[in-house]
Design a protein around this motif. Structure first.
Motif, short mmCIF file in Angstrom:
data_model
loop_
_atom_site.label_atom_id
_atom_site.label_comp_id
_atom_site.label_asym_id
_atom_site.label_seq_id
_atom_site.Cartn_x
_atom_site.Cartn_y
_atom_site.Cartn_z
N VAL A 1 38.75 -7.17 57.82
CA VAL A 1 37.48 -7.71 58.31
C VAL A 1 36.56 -8.05 57.15
O VAL A 1 35.97 -9.15 57.10
N ALA B 1 34.45 -16.06 54.08
CA ALA B 1 33.64 -16.94 54.92
C ALA B 1 32.23 -17.09 54.35
O ALA B 1 31.68 -18.21 54.32
N CYS B 2 31.63 -16.01 53.89
CA CYS B 2 30.27 -16.07 53.33
C CYS B 2 30.24 -16.88 52.04
O CYS B 2 29.28 -17.62 51.80
N MET C 1 24.33 -13.12 58.79
CA MET C 1 25.54 -12.44 58.33
C MET C 1 25.84 -11.22 59.19
O MET C 1 27.00 -10.97 59.56
N LEU D 1 28.71 -19.45 61.09
CA LEU D 1 27.84 -18.98 60.02
C LEU D 1 27.23 -20.15 59.25
O LEU D 1 26.04 -20.11 58.89
N VAL E 1 34.69 -17.08 62.11
CA VAL E 1 33.33 -16.79 61.67
C VAL E 1 32.67 -17.96 60.95
O VAL E 1 31.48 -18.26 61.16
N GLY F 1 33.39 -11.11 63.62
CA GLY F 1 34.64 -10.77 62.94
C GLY F 1 35.34 -9.59 63.59
O GLY F 1 36.56 -9.59 63.76
N SER G 1 37.96 -11.04 54.80
CA SER G 1 37.81 -12.33 55.46
C SER G 1 36.34 -12.73 55.59
O SER G 1 35.98 -13.90 55.43
N PHE G 2 35.48 -11.75 55.84
CA PHE G 2 34.05 -12.04 55.96
C PHE G 2 33.47 -12.47 54.61
O PHE G 2 32.63 -13.37 54.55
N MET H 1 27.27 -12.44 62.49
CA MET H 1 28.61 -12.99 62.39
C MET H 1 29.65 -11.94 62.01
O MET H 1 30.83 -12.09 62.32
N LEU H 2 29.23 -10.88 61.34
CA LEU H 2 30.16 -9.78 61.08
C LEU H 2 30.61 -9.16 62.40
O LEU H 2 31.78 -8.76 62.55
N VAL I 1 38.66 -15.70 59.24
CA VAL I 1 37.75 -16.63 58.57
C VAL I 1 37.36 -17.77 59.51
O VAL I 1 36.18 -18.12 59.63
#
Length: 269
Positions: A81, A88-89, A197, A151, A147, A204, A84-85, A200-201, A144
């Motif tokens: 998690v 994405a960020c 964030m 995001l 999210v 995830g 991948s987060f 969106m977490l 990814v």
């Protein structure tokens, strides 16, 4: 002497709630939830095979952690998690800020991002397996995809909400576009970006089980799929509870981080 202090209104529009009331409400709603659950299972209202009692779920959770090495599955899921987060960020925040600042960049990427937002992430599972095989890559890619496009949109919208007066003042004082973005726009939008964030977490975590049923033998989702084959509903619910607790802990961590980074936004009562 007459006490003219107004009585608290439980349904006051945008009224404040005291710490004591907030604590009692939080404990109360969970007490009602578990009370109904215990009553339903103990009175025979539900099938015990399909809806085991909280006691059985707690016992299954204990057995998973103590006797069956579930801790390693939990750590693997947390790693998936957060990695991948972070990916994405790393893409979404710079792109979202650029789209929210420069209309020309928004015109290029907005149609593309908007289209991908409406595609369900699980529909990519077959093609991800064909591209990346059965290792970690398809799982991370799915998380990814689930999210990143939302995001980007949130970061863009929050960037657009930065007051124009701040930008115009910086330009009047001679700042170039890079200084405006890095020293004015991004810091002004950062509190809302951190909030995005945090939101969106949570997304995830919701995609975790879907990602871990993709040819996986490790992780919380893989454990839940094994339990399904043997009708171990208590273990499935144990996995759901663990994901919920992990999600709640990460949410609390983000709220604490937000308070620490932006104490000036806290409302003083």
């Amino acid at each position: 002497m007459t006490n003219n202090k107004p009585k608290p209104d439980f349904f006051a529009v945008r009224g404040s709630v005291g710490h004591l009331q907030s604590t009692i409400s939080a404990i109360g709603i969970w007490a009602v939830f578990f009370g109904v659950w215990v009553l339903a299972t103990s009175s025979g209202w539900v099938n015990d095979l399909l809806v085991p009692s909280p006691q059985k779920v707690l016992a299954a959770t204990y057995d998973l952690f103590i006797n069956r090495g579930f801790t390693s599955d939990v750590l693997i899921s947390i790693w998936r998690v957060f990695i991948s987060f972070a990916i994405a960020c790393a893409v979404a925040i710079p792109l979202g800020v650029a789209m929210g600042t420069f209309a020309s960049i928004e015109a290029i990427f907005a149609p593309f991002v908007s289209a991908w937002r409406y595609l369900p992430a699980p529909s990519f599972i077959p093609i991800l397996l064909m591209w990346f095989g059965t290792g970690e890559a398809p799982k991370l890619a799915l998380l990814v995809i689930g999210v990143i496009f939302f995001l980007i949109t949130l970061v863009m919208d929050h960037t657009k909400n930065v007051r124009k007066e701040l930008i115009e003042t910086a330009l009047t004082l001679g700042a170039n576009r890079y200084v405006v973005v890095l020293k004015v726009v991004f810091p002004a939008a950062l509190p809302d970006i951190v909030t995005a964030m945090r939101q969106m977490l949570a997304m995830g975590w919701t995609y975790l089980v879907i990602a871990e049923i993709v040819a996986s033998t490790t992780g919380i989702g893989a454990m839940m799929m094994r339990a399904r084959r043997f009708l171990k509903t208590d273990e499935i619910l144990a996995g759901i509870v663990v994901i919920g607790i992990l999600g709640l802990l990460t949410d609390v961590m983000f709220r604490m981080l937000h308070r620490r980074l932006f104490p000036y936004l806290e409302v003083k009562n």
